[in-house]
Design an enzyme around this catalytic site. Sequence first.
Site, PDB file in Angstrom:
ATOM      1  N   HIS A  70      53.661  47.599  12.322  1.00 42.70           N
ATOM      2  CA  HIS A  70      52.832  48.566  11.712  1.00 42.70           C
ATOM      3  C   HIS A  70      51.734  47.848  10.691  1.00 42.70           C
ATOM      4  CE1 HIS A  70      51.266  52.320   9.878  1.00 42.70           C
ATOM      5  NE2 HIS A  70      51.647  51.566   8.687  1.00 42.70           N
ATOM      6  N   ILE A  90      32.984  47.078  38.212  1.00 43.22           N
ATOM      7  CA  ILE A  90      31.906  46.192  37.960  1.00 43.22           C
ATOM      8  C   ILE A  90      30.709  47.264  37.594  1.00 43.22           C
ATOM      9  CG2 ILE A  90      30.400  44.754  39.270  1.00 43.22           C
ATOM     10  CD1 ILE A  90      32.524  43.407  40.877  1.00 43.22           C
ATOM     11  N   SER A 123      31.209  53.378  40.708  1.00 44.47           N
ATOM     12  CA  SER A 123      31.520  53.357  39.638  1.00 44.47           C
ATOM     13  C   SER A 123      33.198  52.984  39.377  1.00 44.47           C
ATOM     14  CB  SER A 123      31.838  55.109  38.972  1.00 44.47           C
ATOM     15  OG  SER A 123      33.032  55.540  39.804  1.00 44.47           O
TER      16      SER A 123
HETATM   17  C1  LIG Z   1      30.816  41.043  37.916  1.00 40.37           C
HETATM   18  C2  LIG Z   1      32.125  40.791  37.879  1.00 40.37           C
HETATM   19  C3  LIG Z   1      33.235  41.091  36.929  1.00 40.37           C
HETATM   20  C4  LIG Z   1      34.479  40.836  37.163  1.00 40.37           C
HETATM   21  N1  LIG Z   1      35.569  40.986  36.102  1.00 40.37           N
HETATM   22  C5  LIG Z   1      36.598  40.814  36.507  1.00 40.37           C
HETATM   23  C6  LIG Z   1      37.660  40.663  35.322  1.00 40.37           C
HETATM   24  O1  LIG Z   1      37.319  41.292  34.437  1.00 40.37           O
HETATM   25  N2  LIG Z   1      39.039  40.663  35.586  1.00 40.37           N
HETATM   26  C7  LIG Z   1      39.317  40.300  36.965  1.00 40.37           C
HETATM   27  O2  LIG Z   1      40.595  39.814  36.896  1.00 40.37           O
HETATM   28  N3  LIG Z   1      38.394  40.235  37.873  1.00 40.37           N
HETATM   29  C8  LIG Z   1      37.147  40.336  37.760  1.00 40.37           C
HETATM   30  N4  LIG Z   1      36.194  40.066  38.744  1.00 40.37           N
HETATM   31  C9  LIG Z   1      36.848  39.716  39.906  1.00 40.37           C
HETATM   32  C10 LIG Z   1      37.114  38.280  40.175  1.00 40.37           C
HETATM   33  O3  LIG Z   1      36.056  37.582  39.717  1.00 40.37           O
HETATM   34  C11 LIG Z   1      37.591  37.784  41.478  1.00 40.37           C
HETATM   35  O4  LIG Z   1      38.770  38.621  41.761  1.00 40.37           O
HETATM   36  C12 LIG Z   1      38.154  36.185  41.364  1.00 40.37           C
HETATM   37  O5  LIG Z   1      36.935  35.547  41.244  1.00 40.37           O
HETATM   38  C13 LIG Z   1      38.688  35.885  42.773  1.00 40.37           C
HETATM   39  O6  LIG Z   1      39.044  34.670  42.730  1.00 40.37           O
HETATM   40  P1  LIG Z   1      39.245  33.505  44.001  1.00 40.37           P
HETATM   41  O7  LIG Z   1      39.619  32.400  43.621  1.00 40.37           O
HETATM   42  O8  LIG Z   1      39.900  34.420  45.044  1.00 40.37           O
HETATM   43  O9  LIG Z   1      37.495  33.669  44.586  1.00 40.37           O
HETATM   44  P2  LIG Z   1      36.368  33.193  43.944  1.00 40.37           P
HETATM   45  O10 LIG Z   1      36.431  33.267  42.327  1.00 40.37           O
HETATM   46  O11 LIG Z   1      35.359  34.103  44.293  1.00 40.37           O
HETATM   47  O12 LIG Z   1      36.180  31.783  44.201  1.00 40.37           O
HETATM   48  C14 LIG Z   1      36.056  31.199  45.597  1.00 40.37           C
HETATM   49  C15 LIG Z   1      35.325  30.033  45.705  1.00 40.37           C
HETATM   50  O13 LIG Z   1      35.015  29.527  46.912  1.00 40.37           O
HETATM   51  C16 LIG Z   1      34.026  29.022  47.272  1.00 40.37           C
HETATM   52  N5  LIG Z   1      33.778  28.760  48.916  1.00 40.37           N
HETATM   53  C17 LIG Z   1      33.702  29.626  49.527  1.00 40.37           C
HETATM   54  N6  LIG Z   1      33.427  29.429  50.805  1.00 40.37           N
HETATM   55  C18 LIG Z   1      33.546  27.889  50.969  1.00 40.37           C
HETATM   56  C19 LIG Z   1      33.724  27.109  51.819  1.00 40.37           C
HETATM   57  N7  LIG Z   1      33.610  27.258  53.001  1.00 40.37           N
HETATM   58  N8  LIG Z   1      33.683  25.686  51.322  1.00 40.37           N
HETATM   59  C20 LIG Z   1      34.138  25.502  50.066  1.00 40.37           C
HETATM   60  N9  LIG Z   1      33.805  26.323  49.022  1.00 40.37           N
HETATM   61  C21 LIG Z   1      33.892  27.894  49.391  1.00 40.37           C
HETATM   62  C22 LIG Z   1      32.863  29.813  46.366  1.00 40.37           C
HETATM   63  O14 LIG Z   1      31.732  29.016  46.263  1.00 40.37           O
HETATM   64  C23 LIG Z   1      33.806  29.919  45.094  1.00 40.37           C
HETATM   65  O15 LIG Z   1      33.443  29.128  43.986  1.00 40.37           O
HETATM   66  C24 LIG Z   1      34.983  40.430  38.689  1.00 40.37           C
HETATM   67  C25 LIG Z   1      33.862  40.289  39.427  1.00 40.37           C
HETATM   68  C26 LIG Z   1      32.701  40.251  39.457  1.00 40.37           C
HETATM   69  C27 LIG Z   1      31.799  40.167  40.528  1.00 40.37           C
END
Ligand SMILES: Cc1cc2nc3c(=O)[nH]c(=O)nc-3n(C[C@H](O)[C@H](O)[C@H](O)COP(=O)(O)OP(=O)(O)OC[C@H]3O[C@@H](n4cnc5c(N)ncnc54)[C@H](O)[C@@H]3O)c2cc1C
Length: 463
Positions: A442, A183, A180
Site C-alpha cells: 500500500h 494496433i 479496432s
Molecule cells: C504497430 C504494431 C504494434 C505492435 N505492438 C505490440 C505490442 O505492444 N506487444 C506485442 O506483444 N506485440 C506487438 N505487436 C506485434 C509484434 O510486433 C509481433 O507479434 C512480433 O514482432 C512477432 O515476432 P516474430 O519474430 O514472429 O516476427 P517479426 O518481428 O515480424 O520478425 C520477422 C523477421 O523476419 C524477417 N524475414 C522475413 N522473411 C525473411 C526471409 N525470407 N529471409 C530473411 N529474413 C526474413 C523480417 O525482415 C523480420 O525482421 C505489434 C505489431 C505492430 C505492427
Amino acid sequence: MAQNFDLIVIGAGPGGYVAAIRAAQLGLKVACVEREHLGGICLNWGCLPTKAMLRSSEVFHLMHRAKEFGLSATGIDYDLDAVVKRSRGVAKQLAGGIGHLFKKNKVTTIMGEAKVTAKGKVSVKTDKGTEELTAKNIVLATGARARNLPGLEADGERVWSYKHALVPPHMPKKLLVIGSGAIGIEFASFYNTLGAETTVVEVMDRILPVEDEEISKFAKKQFEKQKMKIMEKAVVKSLDRQKAKVIATIEVGGKAEKHEFDTVISAVGIVGNVEGLGLEELGVKIDRTHVLTDEYCRTGVEGLYAIGDIAGAPWLAHKASHEGVMVAELIAGMHPHPVKPESIAGCTYCHPQVASVGLTEAKAKAAGHDIKVGRFPFIGNGKAIALGEPEGIVKTIFDKKTGELLGAHMIGAEVTELIQGYIIGRQLETTEEDLAHTVFPHPTLSEMMHESVLDADGRAIHF
Ligand SMILES: Cc1cc2nc3c(=O)[nH]c(=O)nc-3n(C[C@H](O)[C@H](O)[C@H](O)COP(=O)(O)OP(=O)(O)OC[C@H]3O[C@@H](n4cnc5c(N)ncnc54)[C@H](O)[C@@H]3O)c2cc1C
C-alpha cells in the site's frame, strides 16, 4: 562450399533472435538470417516505436492537466517530427542491441533473404551473392505484415499502414482508423490525443473485440469522452482517394454513409510471411497465411519449426519469444513445456490502457464453467486517486467450484504492468483463496487486484 550449423533461424524478430540466442547459450552453432532489420517488426515497426510515440502523447495529455496537479504549463504544443525522431531513435537503439547480443552469444548473423531449398538446406541471397547453409534444424521466424483489403490498400499518402503511421508525412486533422484491434486503437489514441478528430470503424459489434465485453464497453465510453467517434457494426466499403482528402463509404445498419477524412489508417489485421520460403515444395501445411504446427512448433517436416507470427495467433512478441526459447531447448535435447496460448496476456497501450489474460466472462460460461466474478473500480483505490487516474476497472473471473482464476481483465492506468501478477497466478495455478490471502503493498494500484478477488466473494473493503 555450404557453411554448416546446428541451427539456422530465419528472421531476427523477437521469435527468431530469442531462439538463436537461447540455442547458442545451450552450446549450438547457430546462424540467424535476416533480410531487413535485426529486431524484426517488434523493435523496428511495432511494439517499441509505438510505445515511444504513445509516451509522447501521454506526456502531452498530462501537460494539459498541469493545473489539476498544482502546476502551470503554458504554450503547450508538440513537434510531430521530433516525436517521430524520438520513436525512431528508440527503435534504432533497441535493434542495435540485438547485434551486440548476437556477437556476445556467438550467433552468426547473415543479412539476406533466406529460402529453404530442401530439408536442412537454406539458400541466402545477400548483397554479395548467394550463400548456401546447411543445418539439422531450421526455425522459421519470418513474422507477418499488414493485411491489405481490396480497395483499402495503404498508399503512404492519404491511406496509411502501421509503418506509415509511425513516420507520418503529415499530422492528420480528420482521421479514420479502420479496425479496432490493439494496433488500430493505439494509433487512434495517439493521434486523437494530439488533436486529430478521430473516427474508429469496427466491423464487429464492439471495439477491442477480443477483450471481455465489459472492458470493450468501458473503453468505448472513455474514448468517447476524449471525443473519439466510435462506429461499431460498421464496414468501410470503399475509399475515394482525392488529392487532399478521402471520401469513405461506410455501411452502418444497412445504410451506406459517406464521410470525409484527410487521412486513413488501415489496421485490419496481419498476414504471415509464408511466401518465397520454399514451404509448399517441402510439404509444409499452410492455413491461409499461417504455417500449421503442433504444440511444440513442429511443422511436420523433420527438423523444421515455425514460431511467432508466421505460426499464427496470438500475434504478440512475447508469444514469439517464448516459442523461440521452447524450440531452442527442444532442439538442444531438453524437455520444455509447450507454450499455453490461454496464459498469454494481451496488452493495448491506449489511454486508458487495457490488459487481459485467460478467459472472458462469455468464454468461461461457454466453456461450461460455473463462475464467480469480482470487480473493483479505480475510483476506490487511493493510489489511483493520488495519481489522478480514477477511471478504470479490474475484473476477475473464477471457477466457483475450484476457485481457479480463469481470467482477469483490466482497463485503466498502468494495467499493462499490473497484469503480470495475474499471469504468475495462473502459471502457478493459484486459486481465489491464495490470492485473497496475499498481502499487496500500500498504496499501489495492485491493491485493486486484491480487492477484485475479494469482491468475487462479496468482501471487497474499499468499495
Ligand atoms: C504497430 C504494431 C504494434 C505492435 N505492438 C505490440 C505490442 O505492444 N506487444 C506485442 O506483444 N506485440 C506487438 N505487436 C506485434 C509484434 O510486433 C509481433 O507479434 C512480433 O514482432 C512477432 O515476432 P516474430 O519474430 O514472429 O516476427 P517479426 O518481428 O515480424 O520478425 C520477422 C523477421 O523476419 C524477417 N524475414 C522475413 N522473411 C525473411 C526471409 N525470407 N529471409 C530473411 N529474413 C526474413 C523480417 O525482415 C523480420 O525482421 C505489434 C505489431 C505492430 C505492427
